[in-house]
Enzyme design. Structure first.
Site, mmCIF file in Angstrom:
data_model
loop_
_atom_site.group_PDB
_atom_site.id
_atom_site.type_symbol
_atom_site.label_atom_id
_atom_site.label_comp_id
_atom_site.label_asym_id
_atom_site.label_seq_id
_atom_site.Cartn_x
_atom_site.Cartn_y
_atom_site.Cartn_z
ATOM 1 N N GLY A 16 37.121 -8.037 -32.317
ATOM 2 C CA GLY A 16 37.069 -9.077 -33.347
ATOM 3 C C GLY A 16 38.353 -9.186 -34.151
ATOM 4 N N ALA A 60 34.437 -5.875 -35.340
ATOM 5 C CA ALA A 60 33.141 -5.680 -36.004
ATOM 6 C C ALA A 60 32.945 -4.211 -36.323
ATOM 7 C CB ALA A 60 32.017 -6.180 -35.109
ATOM 8 N N GLU A 107 35.814 -5.402 -25.465
ATOM 9 C CA GLU A 107 34.349 -5.497 -25.450
ATOM 10 C C GLU A 107 33.707 -5.026 -24.157
ATOM 11 O OE1 GLU A 107 35.382 -8.153 -28.894
ATOM 12 O OE2 GLU A 107 36.309 -7.554 -27.017
#
Length: 262
Positions: free
Chosen positions: A113, A71, A136
């Site tokens: 992502g 992202a 993440e």
């Protein structure tokens, strides 16, 4: 397709090529990428001449190649929430229901992502300088686009647990040894190897390929009873097609079959 597009689609024979094309932003996904990616998948799926897809990334001008950094955090930070589409989820791709197999050609880092995009493809070709990570937890986020359940399916629960809880990327060689990567090749050779595989798949009967893919994917979560029913259903549908008659006739006549995809 203008090369200014953030995701491009082109085709060569029976192979469709989808290219992530934001090298200046490490191919990060913003709203424009998600929309263009979804559109590219539509083109691939709706083109009767194309039987198999290759997903690649433009890494021109990057010092350390990045297939996709996930992202676009700047976009997220500025309140963009269109990194997802209704049909495809994140990047317009990770949860997309589709029938044609996609080989992803990775030459560089696929993280967060970006790794989840790789996990959503069907076959993975990667170069020795590639790596796969879900970083993440380093930012108090969790992998939200399938990585937390697809990575353990691909490489086993314990190794996936380590990769996910440390946030450290998995080197290509280790990913290959664990079965996430189908072909491990020299830097710069990923697309070439993917084309070779795609051509091999394209000599198989397309309807049979698509039906087989569907059941292989369902095997990850369906009961055996449902899988048996699905297999019987798909078998029946394939059997009624023109291509099955052609396949059997070609076998008897000792010649290569001419598939029509119907």
């Amino acid at each position: 397709d203008g090369m200014s597009d953030v995701v491009t689609y082109s085709k060569d024979g029976q192979i469709g090529f989808i290219t992530l094309n934001r090298p200046e932003a490490r191919n990060a996904v913003n709203g424009a990428v998600a929309q263009a990616f979804e559109t590219a998948i539509d083109q691939l799926e709706n083109d009767p001449e194309v039987w198999v897809g290759i997903l690649q990334a433009n890494t021109d001008g990057q010092e350390k190649p990045v297939f996709c950094a996930g992202a676009d955090l700047k976009a997220l930070n500025s309140g963009e929430n269109n990194l997802f589409t209704e049909r495809g989820g994140f990047a317009g791709f990770v949860y997309r229901d589709r029938k044609k197999p996609i080989i992803v050609a990775v030459d560089g880092l696929a993280t967060a992502g970006g790794c989840e995009i790789v996990l959503a493809a069907d076959i993975v070709v990667a170069t020795t300088r590639s790596a796969f990570g879900l970083a993440e937890v380093k930012r108090n986020l969790i992998a939200g686009a399938g990585g937390l359940f697809r990575l353990p399916r691909a490489i086993g629960q314990n190794v996936a647990m380590e990769v996910i809880l440390t946030g450290d990327p998995l080197p290509a060689q280790r990913a290959y040894d664990l079965g996430l990567v189908n072909r491990l090749v020299e830097p710069g050779k990923a697309v070439e190897a993917a084309i070779e595989l795609a051509k091999k798949i394209a000599t198989s009967a397309p309807l049979a390929v698509w039906a087989s893919r569907k059941i292989v994917l369902a095997s990850a979560y369906e009961t055996d009873e449902n899988l048996i029913n699905m297999t019987n259903q798909e078998f029946g549908a394939v059997l009624k097609s023109e291509d099955t008659k052609e396949g059997l006739t070609a076998f008897i006549e000792k010649r290569p079959p001419q598939w029509k995809g119907r």
